[in-house]
Design a protein around this motif. Structure first.
Motif, mmCIF file in Angstrom:
data_model
loop_
_atom_site.group_PDB
_atom_site.id
_atom_site.type_symbol
_atom_site.label_atom_id
_atom_site.label_comp_id
_atom_site.label_asym_id
_atom_site.label_seq_id
_atom_site.Cartn_x
_atom_site.Cartn_y
_atom_site.Cartn_z
ATOM 1 N N UNK A 37 19.598 -50.234 -25.986
ATOM 2 C CA UNK A 37 19.713 -50.137 -27.446
ATOM 3 C C UNK A 37 18.716 -49.128 -28.000
ATOM 4 N N UNK A 38 17.484 -49.200 -27.542
ATOM 5 C CA UNK A 38 16.444 -48.315 -28.086
ATOM 6 C C UNK A 38 16.627 -46.870 -27.621
ATOM 7 N N UNK A 39 17.206 -46.681 -26.443
ATOM 8 C CA UNK A 39 17.445 -45.323 -25.967
ATOM 9 C C UNK A 39 18.541 -44.630 -26.766
ATOM 10 N N UNK A 40 19.562 -45.406 -27.195
ATOM 11 C CA UNK A 40 20.708 -44.821 -27.907
ATOM 12 C C UNK A 40 21.133 -45.747 -29.046
ATOM 13 N N UNK A 41 20.321 -45.853 -30.094
ATOM 14 C CA UNK A 41 20.651 -46.797 -31.171
ATOM 15 C C UNK A 41 21.924 -46.450 -31.928
ATOM 16 N N UNK A 42 22.345 -45.184 -31.931
ATOM 17 C CA UNK A 42 23.550 -44.793 -32.663
ATOM 18 C C UNK A 42 24.829 -45.017 -31.852
ATOM 19 N N UNK A 43 24.698 -45.362 -30.583
ATOM 20 C CA UNK A 43 25.871 -45.583 -29.742
ATOM 21 C C UNK A 43 26.602 -46.851 -30.193
ATOM 22 N N UNK A 44 27.925 -46.865 -30.178
ATOM 23 C CA UNK A 44 28.687 -48.070 -30.574
ATOM 24 C C UNK A 44 28.691 -49.111 -29.460
ATOM 25 N N UNK A 45 27.565 -49.731 -29.243
ATOM 26 C CA UNK A 45 27.416 -50.665 -28.131
ATOM 27 C C UNK A 45 28.331 -51.878 -28.283
ATOM 28 N N UNK A 46 28.802 -52.355 -27.137
ATOM 29 C CA UNK A 46 29.486 -53.646 -27.064
ATOM 30 C C UNK A 46 28.641 -54.562 -26.180
ATOM 31 N N UNK A 47 28.865 -55.849 -26.301
ATOM 32 C CA UNK A 47 28.129 -56.791 -25.458
ATOM 33 C C UNK A 47 28.446 -56.531 -23.986
ATOM 34 N N UNK A 48 29.676 -56.154 -23.692
ATOM 35 C CA UNK A 48 30.062 -55.884 -22.300
ATOM 36 C C UNK A 48 29.259 -54.720 -21.729
#
Length: 319
Positions: free
Chosen positions: A208-219
């Motif tokens: 998360x901290x490396x790429x906060x703008x990425x649309x992360x999913x829990x998977x």
């Protein structure tokens, strides 16, 4: 950057070193609740630390250091029967000399404080215990001892740039103390700090901290820790107190808040930088988390009185 680096950088962490203090015989010095995080290192001798609210004093030996992370009054003393003197008048009376209390000089302390931005309490300090004590006789404390020794050498020798070097070394010391505390007592912290002590949660936090703008999913975050979605969700919530995507949202809002405080980027630019596709999407999330819109937040910060920091703070009590 990892989560600890991110938070310390966002908070504008700075160290401010004060004059030391010598003491001897039977003595006690009482300190008011500190502004920021106080630290002391005992360079010579022994004494005890009594902090408001703690059940018993903490013995301090030569080479020990401690962080006082909450604004609590405290007393340093050699003798429980000694009548405490107030630190403020002691430092005022000392003037340019090293403050001294008691008879003799068998005890010598060096101290200072760390200052942070206005989000320090919620982001960092509330997750720590009131006092972190680092004994000198533990193998894990070698890095802390090294930093303290270098600070002492800079302050004694006063080579060119010594104050700046010593202040940066103090921040190095702070990071080592936090690392040591997380390794030694992972259950004594809470929030994202607790997550750093869990390898699965820490992997998700680093992502998360490396790429906060990425649309992360829990998977995706679960794959970073090589676990299932349900395992990550449960462990993240148990340690951090939030689900992984809730944490992501709050971290994005922290980043947006910082840019609103210190820059003049448009809301659309900030929205894209922290992972929102539009100004309206950022505004909705920002108001839900902070209670005010980004424009209101920026205006409130612009209207607040400016605080001018002195480049050379006046000496303060070492405690």
């Amino acid at each position: 950057m990892d989560p600890l680096e991110d938070v310390l950088a966002l908070l504008g962490t700075r160290a401010h070193l004060s004059t030391g203090m010598t003491a001897g015989g039977s003595w006690a010095v009482r300190f008011e609740p500190p502004d920021g995080v106080k630290f002391n290192t005992l360079r010579r001798g022994r004494c005890l630390l009594d902090v408001e609210g703690l059940t018993a004093p903490i013995p301090l030996a030569e080479g020990d250091c401690f962080l006082l992370t909450h604004p609590l009054a405290f007393t340093l003393f050699s003798d429980p029967d000694a009548v405490p003197v107030d630190a403020g008048p002691l430092w005022t009376a000392a003037g340019d000399r090293l403050p001294h209390v008691g008879d003799g000089v068998d005890t010598f302390l060096v101290g200072g404080r760390f200052s942070f931005g206005d989000r320090a309490r919620g982001l960092l300090l509330d997750g720590l215990p009131p006092v972190i004590h680092v004994p000198a006789d533990t193998d894990e404390a070698s890095a802390v001892r090294w930093a303290l020794g270098q600070i002492d050498a800079e302050l004694r020798g006063r080579p060119i740039g010594s104050t700046l070097v010593a202040e940066h070394l103090a921040v190095v010391m702070l990071i080592h103390v936090l690392r040591l505390h997380l390794a030694r007592e992972p259950h004594a912290v809470s929030g994202w700090l607790a997550g750093l002590a869990d390898p699965v949660v820490a992997a998700a936090l680093r992502s998360i901290h490396a790429r906060p703008a990425h649309p992360w999913t829990v998977a995706e975050l679960a794959r970073a820790g090589a676990v299932s979605r349900s395992t990550l969700a449960a462990r993240f919530k148990d340690t951090v107190g939030l689900g992984p995507l809730d944490y992501l949202t709050r971290w994005r809002i922290e980043l947006a808040s910082q840019r609103l405080r210190i820059g003049d980027d448009t809301l659309a630019t900030i929205a894209l930088a922290v992972g929102y596709g539009s100004e309206s999407a950022l505004s909705t999330a920002f108001k839900r988390i902070t209670g005010s819109s980004p424009r209101e937040y920026r205006r409130q910060r612009a209207d607040a009185p400016a605080v001018v920091a002195s480049p050379s703070p006046a000496p303060q009590p070492a405690g």
